[in-house]
Motif scaffolding. Sequence first.
Motif, mmCIF file in Angstrom:
data_model
loop_
_atom_site.group_PDB
_atom_site.id
_atom_site.type_symbol
_atom_site.label_atom_id
_atom_site.label_comp_id
_atom_site.label_asym_id
_atom_site.label_seq_id
_atom_site.Cartn_x
_atom_site.Cartn_y
_atom_site.Cartn_z
ATOM 1 N N TYR A 38 0.818 -1.216 0.000
ATOM 2 C CA TYR A 38 0.000 0.000 0.000
ATOM 3 C C TYR A 38 0.850 1.263 0.000
ATOM 4 N N ARG A 41 1.629 1.511 -3.607
ATOM 5 C CA ARG A 41 0.422 1.838 -4.354
ATOM 6 C C ARG A 41 0.087 3.319 -4.257
ATOM 7 N N GLY A 42 0.304 3.875 -3.077
ATOM 8 C CA GLY A 42 -0.045 5.273 -2.864
ATOM 9 C C GLY A 42 0.855 6.252 -3.589
ATOM 10 N N GLY A 165 0.647 3.637 3.929
ATOM 11 C CA GLY A 165 -0.032 4.719 3.225
ATOM 12 C C GLY A 165 0.398 6.094 3.691
ATOM 13 N N VAL A 169 3.861 7.989 1.424
ATOM 14 C CA VAL A 169 3.426 9.233 0.783
ATOM 15 C C VAL A 169 4.169 10.421 1.382
ATOM 16 N N GLY A 298 -5.662 3.943 -6.051
ATOM 17 C CA GLY A 298 -4.270 4.218 -6.376
ATOM 18 C C GLY A 298 -4.077 4.966 -7.678
ATOM 19 N N ALA A 302 -6.190 8.970 -6.515
ATOM 20 C CA ALA A 302 -4.927 9.566 -6.054
ATOM 21 C C ALA A 302 -4.638 10.863 -6.802
ATOM 22 N N ASN A 321 -3.582 13.247 -0.231
ATOM 23 C CA ASN A 321 -3.086 11.946 -0.674
ATOM 24 C C ASN A 321 -2.824 10.997 0.486
ATOM 25 N N ASN A 325 -4.727 7.464 0.737
ATOM 26 C CA ASN A 325 -3.968 6.220 0.830
ATOM 27 C C ASN A 325 -4.072 5.529 2.181
#
Length: 496
Positions: A38, A41-42, A165, A169, A298, A302, A321, A325
Amino acid sequence: MTTTEEQQLDAIHNFEGKYPKQLWHLFMVEMWERFCFYGMRGVLALFMVDQLGLKDAESNLKYGAIQAFVYAFTFVGGIFADKILGFKKSLVFGGLVMIAGNLLIGINPHDFFYYGISLTIIGTGFFKPNISSMVGELYAEGDPRRDAGFSLFYSGINIGALLGGIVCVYLGKNHGWNYAFLAAAAVMVIGVIFFLAIRKELGPIGNSPIAHLEPAKRKSREIMVYIGALLCIPLIFIMIHNTKYTDIFMFTVGPLAILYYIVQLTKIKESSGKQKFIAAFIMIAFSILFFAIFEQAGGSLALFANSNVTPSLFGMNLDPNIVNNSANSLYVIAFAPLLGLVWIWMAKKKIEPNTVVKFGLAFLLLAGAYYIFYSLRFFANEQGMTSLEIFALAYFVVTIAELCLSPIGLSMVTKLSPKHLAGMMMGLWFLASAYGQYLAGILGAGMSDPSPDASLVDKLMAYTDGYQQLAIYSLVAGVLIILISPVIRKLMHEVK
């Protein structure tokens, strides 16, 4: 299985209370994989726009391709775990390859991104399906505590998703993208070491299915799997670099997976076993649409959060964000155990909805969530910036929808599948997620405004129009599943 192994398995199955102790240890391992997954992904879509210079539409397509390959390789990893490696060895191999991939990106995100992502895809394919399969084997057949166990497991591993997440980020946007990927590598090291420390507690669960062979013959087969997996790196690199090749791959691997499923279906002797196997396949097929809509997080969501959502949550300055996330994971942690207890309470009262109806409810809730995402256009200012509070509310409804499908779906696959095909069917569940991710990228690209001069208002209207369409798709699917639920329920026999 030897007498000692049978005794170990009986001891695990006959645990007291609601949860076996091994469940807590397995979600501690999976928690770090969730951090890695994750966290990446974020930042993927944002990284590709910021560092690789891609437009929103192209970023969505590449994001969908990467995620699709991640899940597609879980099908392959599940098969090799079933047939050769066993869950334990497959997990360790996958974790080590994931660490290597993230380290490679962390060294030089701009130049080594596609190489590192290719390694991460292979590693996740061998890691991801096996923890869930082992969780299923902690329970004896017919144990009513299984759904609650998967709900707790789903909640626990989302602690990793929440941390990933937020941390990845924050590091990527404020200190450098390489730190985000290095953090993902570091936590995977922790996960692999922890699993090596607790694997003996699992007894025979996850052992190699070819352990009875001569050591030399067994080792040669295992080495061939490792070599074959690594030889896929150039192929994945090419397909991610040019998403046209991704289309070819997705149109090839799906039919091959279905053919393999049919072959395995014909080998099942009992009629009830065949029907349960068919029921599992139908539910997995429906999950493709769910994940195509759910996994906008994602990609389009996002990018939407990055450009069109105000960085203020109830007066507190907060990066949209980070909310995009991590909100889903935070809600899962808070509400998955509660929902698991609700299912137990309803089961005691004999009013619990069956698995099929839960799937239908998941789609209806998802429709409600995307209508809320659509409503963000009505809360926007003249510059096209909209409310983070409403954005977070939509994620709450998305999460409740997810909790009616994902943990229940994982449990359903383990209940409806023959034991010797558990890894393959768990892989097929994740392959459905792959197609969902693939479609998510296409849907996200379709709703992004292609004009380079698009204003924030133009982007707001384009994305929210797309979310309204996704809400309609979800609504239709939910109604359809509930209407045909008696037919599917009949195929499931005693499984509820």
